[in-house]
Design an enzyme around this catalytic site. Structure first.
Site, PDB file in Angstrom:
ATOM      1  N   ASP A 124       0.853  -1.183   0.000  1.00 30.39           N
ATOM      2  CA  ASP A 124       0.000   0.000   0.000  1.00 30.39           C
ATOM      3  C   ASP A 124       0.891   1.236   0.000  1.00 30.39           C
ATOM      4  O   ASP A 124       1.882   1.309   0.717  1.00 30.39           O
ATOM      5  CB  ASP A 124      -0.914  -0.015   1.235  1.00 30.39           C
ATOM      6  CG  ASP A 124      -2.059   0.977   1.115  1.00 30.39           C
ATOM      7  OD1 ASP A 124      -3.222   0.530   1.047  1.00 30.39           O
ATOM      8  OD2 ASP A 124      -1.805   2.199   1.079  1.00 30.39           O
ATOM      9  N   ILE A 125       0.487   2.228  -0.797  1.00 33.83           N
ATOM     10  CA  ILE A 125       1.293   3.449  -0.929  1.00 33.83           C
ATOM     11  C   ILE A 125       1.254   4.295   0.344  1.00 33.83           C
ATOM     12  O   ILE A 125       2.111   5.138   0.566  1.00 33.83           O
ATOM     13  CB  ILE A 125       0.806   4.255  -2.152  1.00 33.83           C
ATOM     14  CG1 ILE A 125       1.912   5.136  -2.705  1.00 33.83           C
ATOM     15  CG2 ILE A 125      -0.450   5.057  -1.859  1.00 33.83           C
ATOM     16  CD1 ILE A 125       1.621   5.689  -4.097  1.00 33.83           C
ATOM     17  N   ASN A 147     -12.741  -3.094   3.022  1.00 36.90           N
ATOM     18  CA  ASN A 147     -13.634  -1.955   3.223  1.00 36.90           C
ATOM     19  C   ASN A 147     -14.688  -1.970   2.123  1.00 36.90           C
ATOM     20  O   ASN A 147     -14.350  -2.013   0.939  1.00 36.90           O
ATOM     21  CB  ASN A 147     -12.832  -0.650   3.174  1.00 36.90           C
ATOM     22  CG  ASN A 147     -11.890  -0.518   4.347  1.00 36.90           C
ATOM     23  OD1 ASN A 147     -12.228  -0.895   5.464  1.00 36.90           O
ATOM     24  ND2 ASN A 147     -10.696   0.001   4.102  1.00 36.90           N
ATOM     25  N   GLY A 205     -14.983   3.444   4.522  1.00 32.77           N
ATOM     26  CA  GLY A 205     -13.788   4.133   4.046  1.00 32.77           C
ATOM     27  C   GLY A 205     -13.251   3.624   2.728  1.00 32.77           C
ATOM     28  O   GLY A 205     -12.089   3.879   2.392  1.00 32.77           O
ATOM     29  N   HIS A 235     -10.357  -5.238  -2.954  1.00 35.68           N
ATOM     30  CA  HIS A 235      -8.996  -5.519  -2.493  1.00 35.68           C
ATOM     31  C   HIS A 235      -9.047  -5.915  -1.030  1.00 35.68           C
ATOM     32  O   HIS A 235      -9.857  -5.412  -0.268  1.00 35.68           O
ATOM     33  CB  HIS A 235      -8.072  -4.317  -2.698  1.00 35.68           C
ATOM     34  CG  HIS A 235      -8.658  -3.026  -2.216  1.00 35.68           C
ATOM     35  ND1 HIS A 235      -9.623  -2.335  -2.920  1.00 35.68           N
ATOM     36  CD2 HIS A 235      -8.433  -2.307  -1.095  1.00 35.68           C
ATOM     37  CE1 HIS A 235      -9.956  -1.253  -2.259  1.00 35.68           C
ATOM     38  NE2 HIS A 235      -9.250  -1.206  -1.137  1.00 35.68           N
ATOM     39  N   HIS A 294      -6.884  -5.808   2.343  1.00 34.30           N
ATOM     40  CA  HIS A 294      -5.712  -5.246   3.021  1.00 34.30           C
ATOM     41  C   HIS A 294      -5.132  -6.335   3.923  1.00 34.30           C
ATOM     42  O   HIS A 294      -5.878  -6.970   4.686  1.00 34.30           O
ATOM     43  CB  HIS A 294      -6.105  -4.080   3.930  1.00 34.30           C
ATOM     44  CG  HIS A 294      -6.673  -2.887   3.240  1.00 34.30           C
ATOM     45  ND1 HIS A 294      -5.954  -1.726   3.059  1.00 34.30           N
ATOM     46  CD2 HIS A 294      -7.901  -2.651   2.712  1.00 34.30           C
ATOM     47  CE1 HIS A 294      -6.721  -0.826   2.448  1.00 34.30           C
ATOM     48  NE2 HIS A 294      -7.910  -1.357   2.237  1.00 34.30           N
TER      49      HIS A 294
HETATM   50  P1  AMP Z   1      -9.671   1.386   0.508  1.00 29.24           P
HETATM   51  O1  AMP Z   1      -9.678   2.702   1.266  1.00 29.24           O
HETATM   52  O2  AMP Z   1     -10.046   0.203   1.318  1.00 29.24           O
HETATM   53  O3  AMP Z   1     -10.464   1.503  -0.778  1.00 29.24           O
HETATM   54  O4  AMP Z   1      -8.171   1.138   0.142  1.00 29.24           O
HETATM   55  C1  AMP Z   1      -7.517   1.725  -0.940  1.00 29.24           C
HETATM   56  C2  AMP Z   1      -6.061   1.686  -0.629  1.00 29.24           C
HETATM   57  O5  AMP Z   1      -5.338   1.876  -1.838  1.00 29.24           O
HETATM   58  C3  AMP Z   1      -5.589   2.764   0.339  1.00 29.24           C
HETATM   59  O6  AMP Z   1      -5.039   2.152   1.502  1.00 29.24           O
HETATM   60  C4  AMP Z   1      -4.543   3.537  -0.466  1.00 29.24           C
HETATM   61  O7  AMP Z   1      -3.462   3.962   0.322  1.00 29.24           O
HETATM   62  C5  AMP Z   1      -4.139   2.516  -1.506  1.00 29.24           C
HETATM   63  N1  AMP Z   1      -3.597   3.052  -2.744  1.00 29.24           N
HETATM   64  C6  AMP Z   1      -4.109   4.044  -3.500  1.00 29.24           C
HETATM   65  N2  AMP Z   1      -3.335   4.265  -4.578  1.00 29.24           N
HETATM   66  C7  AMP Z   1      -2.321   3.373  -4.507  1.00 29.24           C
HETATM   67  C8  AMP Z   1      -1.190   3.095  -5.328  1.00 29.24           C
HETATM   68  N3  AMP Z   1      -0.944   3.764  -6.443  1.00 29.24           N
HETATM   69  N4  AMP Z   1      -0.347   2.100  -4.928  1.00 29.24           N
HETATM   70  C9  AMP Z   1      -0.572   1.427  -3.800  1.00 29.24           C
HETATM   71  N5  AMP Z   1      -1.623   1.634  -2.986  1.00 29.24           N
HETATM   72  C10 AMP Z   1      -2.481   2.602  -3.317  1.00 29.24           C
END
Ligand code: AMP
Length: 112
Positions: A28-29, A85, A91, A98, A100
């Site tokens: 995760d970024i 989520n 959130g 996906h 986490h």
């Molecule tokens: P959610 O809030 O459950 O939809 O999770 C989306 C996740 O994607 C968040 O934790 C972000 O930090 C992560 N995210 C968004 N863009 C990227 C990216 N380019 N590379 C890796 N993770 C990302």
């Protein structure tokens, strides 16, 4: 295209941990724990609440993939949490299902 589809298509970079025909796992970024990986199906399912029974195989594959990711990143023995989520109040920010995987520290419960 969602940001995750762009990662799958190698249009934008990601720190990939593991991959199969059905899923990809990358860091995760915006890590919320020392280990924070997203396990993402390559075929887009917007969110778990919109999955169908025919998606059961890939949903199971994500959970089984988490074992391999946890072992590779050294949290299999210490413990880890899987989070999905679904929707606004949870959130969800990316409409591409996906899982986490969080670990590497003691995680609070209940989650916020
Ligand atoms: P959610 O809030 O459950 O939809 O999770 C989306 C996740 O994607 C968040 O934790 C972000 O930090 C992560 N995210 C968004 N863009 C990227 C990216 N380019 N590379 C890796 N993770 C990302």
């Amino acid at each position: 295209m969602t940001i995750f589809e762009k990662i799958i298509a190698r249009q934008i970079p990601a720190q990939i941990v593991a991959e199969s025909d059905e899923w990809i796992a990358f860091h995760d970024i915006s890590a919320q724990a020392p280990v924070h990986v997203l396990i993402v199906p390559k075929r887009v399912i917007p969110r778990v609440g919109e999955a169908h029974s025919m998606d059961g195989g890939v949903l199971g594959a994500l959970l089984i993939a988490s074992q391999q990711v946890a072992k590779k990143l050294g949290v299999f023995e210490t413990g880890y949490r899987l989070v999905i989520n679904n929707g606004r109040d949870a959130g969800e920010t990316v409409p591409h299902l996906h899982v986490h995987l969080l670990g590497g520290r003691e995680l609070g419960w209940p989650p916020g």
